[in-house]
Write an enzyme that holds these catalytic residues in place. Structure first.
Site, PDB file in Angstrom:
ATOM      1  N   HIS A  52       0.849  -1.185   0.000  1.00  0.00           N
ATOM      2  CA  HIS A  52       0.000   0.000   0.000  1.00  0.00           C
ATOM      3  C   HIS A  52       0.887   1.239   0.000  1.00  0.00           C
ATOM      4  O   HIS A  52       2.105   1.148   0.198  1.00  0.00           O
ATOM      5  CB  HIS A  52      -0.928   0.009   1.230  1.00  0.00           C
TER       6      HIS A  52
HETATM    7  C1  T46 Z   1       2.632   0.630   7.048  1.00  0.00           C
HETATM    8  C2  T46 Z   1       3.329  -0.658   7.270  1.00  0.00           C
HETATM    9  C3  T46 Z   1       4.809  -0.491   7.439  1.00  0.00           C
HETATM   10  C4  T46 Z   1      -5.069  -0.405  12.854  1.00  0.00           C
HETATM   11  O1  T46 Z   1      -6.243  -0.577  13.215  1.00  0.00           O
HETATM   12  N1  T46 Z   1      -4.320   0.569  13.413  1.00  0.00           N
HETATM   13  C5  T46 Z   1      -3.038   0.792  13.036  1.00  0.00           C
HETATM   14  O2  T46 Z   1      -2.377   1.709  13.587  1.00  0.00           O
HETATM   15  C6  T46 Z   1      -2.464  -0.045  12.023  1.00  0.00           C
HETATM   16  C7  T46 Z   1      -1.019   0.181  11.592  1.00  0.00           C
HETATM   17  C8  T46 Z   1      -3.223  -1.022  11.479  1.00  0.00           C
HETATM   18  N2  T46 Z   1      -4.513  -1.206  11.888  1.00  0.00           N
HETATM   19  C9  T46 Z   1      -5.306  -2.278  11.287  1.00  0.00           C
HETATM   20  C10 T46 Z   1      -5.591  -2.122   9.821  1.00  0.00           C
HETATM   21  C11 T46 Z   1      -5.711  -3.550   9.345  1.00  0.00           C
HETATM   22  O3  T46 Z   1      -7.030  -4.007   9.550  1.00  0.00           O
HETATM   23  O4  T46 Z   1      -4.576  -3.484  11.428  1.00  0.00           O
HETATM   24  C12 T46 Z   1      -4.787  -4.308  10.313  1.00  0.00           C
HETATM   25  C13 T46 Z   1      -3.458  -4.687   9.665  1.00  0.00           C
HETATM   26  O5  T46 Z   1      -2.876  -3.523   9.059  1.00  0.00           O
HETATM   27  P1  T46 Z   1      -2.156  -3.565   7.643  1.00  0.00           P
HETATM   28  O6  T46 Z   1      -2.707  -4.673   6.833  1.00  0.00           O
HETATM   29  O7  T46 Z   1      -2.220  -2.190   7.060  1.00  0.00           O
HETATM   30  O8  T46 Z   1      -0.657  -3.942   8.073  1.00  0.00           O
HETATM   31  P2  T46 Z   1       0.655  -3.840   7.179  1.00  0.00           P
HETATM   32  O9  T46 Z   1       1.715  -4.546   7.932  1.00  0.00           O
HETATM   33  O10 T46 Z   1       0.410  -4.260   5.790  1.00  0.00           O
HETATM   34  O11 T46 Z   1       1.008  -2.266   7.159  1.00  0.00           O
HETATM   35  C14 T46 Z   1       1.392  -1.594   8.340  1.00  0.00           C
HETATM   36  C15 T46 Z   1       0.716  -0.209   8.421  1.00  0.00           C
HETATM   37  O12 T46 Z   1      -0.703  -0.350   8.254  1.00  0.00           O
HETATM   38  C16 T46 Z   1       1.200   0.749   7.387  1.00  0.00           C
HETATM   39  O13 T46 Z   1       0.886   2.064   7.798  1.00  0.00           O
HETATM   40  O14 T46 Z   1       3.177   1.541   6.464  1.00  0.00           O
HETATM   41  O15 T46 Z   1       2.799  -1.419   8.369  1.00  0.00           O
END
Ligand code: T46
Length: 138
Positions: A52
């Site tokens: 993303h």
């Molecule tokens: C990034 C990379 C390095 C939340 O509710 N609060 C939060 O602060 C975060 C970070 C995530 N979430 C929720 C959103 C999704 O439902 O946790 C779930 C997993 O998040 P995501 O799929 O976006 O995780 P990554 O590892 O793909 O990405 C994360 C961060 O979202 C993003 O900002 O830059 O780590």
């Protein structure tokens, strides 16, 4: 390491005979006031994360243990950097596609962010991201 899409910033090292102490503070590694901290740990073998971009969010990423490869893409060029525990942190400005690959089992990947979580700030489709950058909004 020669990154052009993002910046590797030096954190303050306060190691002494007792061991290590690293500091991230405004003026010494952190380019913004931190409003949120999160970290990834226990990533399962073969898992890649990210895929993303953020429209506004600024982040500083630090690998506290193990290693991870971060792939960056600005809509045209791709670069990758391996993060490990050292004195450097990866500063990501908005408008960059990122993927995290090759997490070691012991990897702890911590992110300082300048804003609270907001799903509307994410672009999670790579083609949409390319269009977003072509439109000059990145
Ligand atoms: C990034 C990379 C390095 C939340 O509710 N609060 C939060 O602060 C975060 C970070 C995530 N979430 C929720 C959103 C999704 O439902 O946790 C779930 C997993 O998040 P995501 O799929 O976006 O995780 P990554 O590892 O793909 O990405 C994360 C961060 O979202 C993003 O900002 O830059 O780590």
């Amino acid at each position: 390491m020669g990154l052009s899409l993002a910046q590797l910033i030096s954190l303050e090292v306060k190691d002494d005979a007792r061991g290590g102490l690293m500091v991230a503070q405004i003026g010494a590694g952190l380019p913004f006031v931190v409003r949120r901290v999160y970290w990834l740990h226990g990533t399962k073998p073969g898992v890649a994360r990210g895929f993303h971009a953020h429209k506004k969010l600024r982040q500083v990423c630090v690998c506290l243990a193990g290693s991870v490869r971060v792939v960056l893409f600005d809509g045209q060029r791709e670069e990758s950097v391996v993060l490990k525990p050292n004195h450097e942190a990866l500063y990501l400005e908005p408008g960059l596609w990122r993927e995290m690959h090759d997490f070691s089992p012991d990897c702890i990947f911590m992110v300082f962010a300048d804003a609270e979580y907001d799903e509307a700030d994410y672009i999670r489709d790579r083609q949409e991201f390319i269009r977003y950058r072509q439109g000059g909004q990145g």
